[in-house]
Design a protein around this motif. Sequence first.
Motif, PDB file in Angstrom:
ATOM      1  N   VAL A  61      24.305  13.584  36.752  1.00 31.94           N
ATOM      2  CA  VAL A  61      23.430  14.561  36.113  1.00 31.94           C
ATOM      3  C   VAL A  61      23.757  15.930  36.707  1.00 31.94           C
ATOM      4  O   VAL A  61      23.953  16.068  37.920  1.00 31.94           O
ATOM      5  N   VAL A  62      23.878  16.922  35.847  1.00 32.26           N
ATOM      6  CA  VAL A  62      24.212  18.271  36.292  1.00 32.26           C
ATOM      7  C   VAL A  62      23.173  19.222  35.714  1.00 32.26           C
ATOM      8  O   VAL A  62      22.896  19.199  34.510  1.00 32.26           O
ATOM      9  N   VAL A  63      22.600  20.050  36.604  1.00 33.29           N
ATOM     10  CA  VAL A  63      21.620  21.050  36.175  1.00 33.29           C
ATOM     11  C   VAL A  63      22.197  22.429  36.439  1.00 33.29           C
ATOM     12  O   VAL A  63      22.599  22.736  37.559  1.00 33.29           O
ATOM     13  N   GLY A  64      22.248  23.249  35.403  1.00 32.02           N
ATOM     14  CA  GLY A  64      22.616  24.654  35.555  1.00 32.02           C
ATOM     15  C   GLY A  64      21.340  25.478  35.543  1.00 32.02           C
ATOM     16  O   GLY A  64      20.530  25.353  34.623  1.00 32.02           O
ATOM     17  N   LEU A  65      21.139  26.271  36.586  1.00 33.51           N
ATOM     18  CA  LEU A  65      19.910  27.070  36.714  1.00 33.51           C
ATOM     19  C   LEU A  65      20.261  28.546  36.727  1.00 33.51           C
ATOM     20  O   LEU A  65      21.192  28.959  37.419  1.00 33.51           O
ATOM     21  N   ASP A  66      19.545  29.328  35.975  1.00 35.00           N
ATOM     22  CA  ASP A  66      19.756  30.770  35.962  1.00 35.00           C
ATOM     23  C   ASP A  66      18.434  31.426  35.560  1.00 35.00           C
ATOM     24  O   ASP A  66      17.561  30.782  34.984  1.00 35.00           O
ATOM     25  N   ALA A  67      18.311  32.717  35.889  1.00 33.09           N
ATOM     26  CA  ALA A  67      17.093  33.437  35.510  1.00 33.09           C
ATOM     27  C   ALA A  67      17.259  34.212  34.211  1.00 33.09           C
ATOM     28  O   ALA A  67      16.275  34.702  33.665  1.00 33.09           O
ATOM     29  N   SER A  68      18.508  34.336  33.735  1.00 25.83           N
ATOM     30  CA  SER A  68      18.767  35.160  32.552  1.00 25.83           C
ATOM     31  C   SER A  68      18.698  34.324  31.276  1.00 25.83           C
ATOM     32  O   SER A  68      19.461  33.365  31.094  1.00 25.83           O
ATOM     33  N   ARG A  69      17.823  34.734  30.375  1.00 31.98           N
ATOM     34  CA  ARG A  69      17.698  34.031  29.085  1.00 31.98           C
ATOM     35  C   ARG A  69      19.004  34.086  28.308  1.00 31.98           C
ATOM     36  O   ARG A  69      19.421  33.112  27.704  1.00 31.98           O
ATOM     37  N   THR A  70      19.650  35.249  28.315  1.00 29.21           N
ATOM     38  CA  THR A  70      20.841  35.412  27.473  1.00 29.21           C
ATOM     39  C   THR A  70      22.018  34.613  28.035  1.00 29.21           C
ATOM     40  O   THR A  70      22.822  34.073  27.277  1.00 29.21           O
ATOM     41  N   MET A  71      22.128  34.533  29.365  1.00 28.53           N
ATOM     42  CA  MET A  71      23.187  33.705  29.953  1.00 28.53           C
ATOM     43  C   MET A  71      22.953  32.237  29.598  1.00 28.53           C
ATOM     44  O   MET A  71      23.888  31.504  29.242  1.00 28.53           O
ATOM     45  N   LEU A  72      21.701  31.791  29.691  1.00 33.61           N
ATOM     46  CA  LEU A  72      21.411  30.381  29.395  1.00 33.61           C
ATOM     47  C   LEU A  72      21.632  30.074  27.918  1.00 33.61           C
ATOM     48  O   LEU A  72      22.155  29.004  27.573  1.00 33.61           O
ATOM     49  N   ALA A  73      21.264  31.012  27.053  1.00 30.73           N
ATOM     50  CA  ALA A  73      21.485  30.789  25.622  1.00 30.73           C
ATOM     51  C   ALA A  73      22.983  30.630  25.356  1.00 30.73           C
ATOM     52  O   ALA A  73      23.403  29.787  24.548  1.00 30.73           O
ATOM     53  N   GLN A  74      23.811  31.421  26.053  1.00 30.96           N
ATOM     54  CA  GLN A  74      25.264  31.305  25.895  1.00 30.96           C
ATOM     55  C   GLN A  74      25.743  29.953  26.434  1.00 30.96           C
ATOM     56  O   GLN A  74      26.594  29.302  25.829  1.00 30.96           O
ATOM     57  N   ALA A  75      25.195  29.527  27.584  1.00 28.37           N
ATOM     58  CA  ALA A  75      25.583  28.231  28.164  1.00 28.37           C
ATOM     59  C   ALA A  75      25.318  27.109  27.165  1.00 28.37           C
ATOM     60  O   ALA A  75      26.152  26.210  26.980  1.00 28.37           O
ATOM     61  N   VAL A  76      24.180  27.184  26.509  1.00 24.56           N
ATOM     62  CA  VAL A  76      23.809  26.138  25.543  1.00 24.56           C
ATOM     63  C   VAL A  76      24.752  26.155  24.340  1.00 24.56           C
ATOM     64  O   VAL A  76      25.081  25.109  23.773  1.00 24.56           O
ATOM     65  N   ARG A  77      25.231  27.362  23.963  1.00 24.60           N
ATOM     66  CA  ARG A  77      26.146  27.468  22.811  1.00 24.60           C
ATOM     67  C   ARG A  77      27.534  26.912  23.122  1.00 24.60           C
ATOM     68  O   ARG A  77      28.290  26.568  22.228  1.00 24.60           O
ATOM     69  N   GLU A  78      27.915  26.874  24.424  1.00 22.77           N
ATOM     70  CA  GLU A  78      29.242  26.378  24.780  1.00 22.77           C
ATOM     71  C   GLU A  78      29.283  24.858  24.586  1.00 22.77           C
ATOM     72  O   GLU A  78      28.310  24.266  24.165  1.00 22.77           O
ATOM     73  N   ARG A  79      30.388  24.244  24.958  1.00 19.09           N
ATOM     74  CA  ARG A  79      30.621  22.817  24.692  1.00 19.09           C
ATOM     75  C   ARG A  79      29.427  21.936  25.118  1.00 19.09           C
ATOM     76  O   ARG A  79      29.052  21.907  26.285  1.00 19.09           O
TER      77      ARG A  79
END
Length: 252
Positions: free
Chosen positions: A111-129
Amino acid sequence: MPAPADLLAPGRAGVERDGYLDLLGAGEDPTGSRPGQRLMASRVLPLIYERLWRPLGGRVLMGALGPGMAGERRIALEMLELGAGDAVLDVACGPGNFTRAFADAVGAGGVVVGLDASRTMLAQAVRERPQDGVAYVRASATDLPFRDGSFDAVCCFAALYLIEDPLLAVTEIVRVLAPGGRVALLSSVARGPLPAGASDAVVRPLTGVRIFGRDDLTRALADGGLVDVRRRVSGLAQFVSARRPGSNPGAP
Ligand SMILES: C[S@@+](CC[C@H](N)C(=O)[O-])C[C@H]1O[C@@H](n2cnc3c(N)ncnc32)[C@H](O)[C@@H]1O
């Protein structure tokens, strides 16, 4: 394999938003107010971050002979010694540019969790593979919403220098590391004749980027009880790794 929600500390809950779990309130933004910090929360930077901004930034920090992005990923994987089924936390994951490599390394049982405070960075992470076993969480690096000792490995690359209270983030990273767990950090380091304080006094107010003294991060990890604390300097950057003593009773 624990589900990401099982790793949350009691009383921590969030709202599902755009494919990630948001544990910060609507008005909470711990990313900081200086220019370099605000960029991370902007709409445009996440679009060019992984393929343009970050590779260029790495070159500026580490020079033409630095490791490059594939090299950095290799260094992270070496320092974290990931195995199949591990639970991994990527603190300040940005658009998931390292998170995805960790998911590949731990396989379907991890299990891998990516944590960030930026909404826009996380939205981009979700759009990637999209990948199985990867979850993205919006929270502060200085107040990690996870149980003590919940991760086999924690990474924090290219972010401590932007975090307002980086040593508190290191304390939190150590807290969530399981016995036997490994940590990998990449951040700035002062070089040359000027003391770190002098460089930092000029650079940080203008950009938000902190210049760490040579021993700041290694000392913080050793003070937190970690062992095998190692540092590798590349240009104006340092890669730091360490391990929590003991062995994880939950490990296979
Ligand atoms: C330069 S990016 C690093 C992304 C990735 N780890 C890498 O190595 O390319 C720094 C990230 O730190 C995040 N960040 C800054 N302060 C933070 C905080 N207090 N809590 C969580 N994330 C934070 C920013 O939103 C940004 O996505």
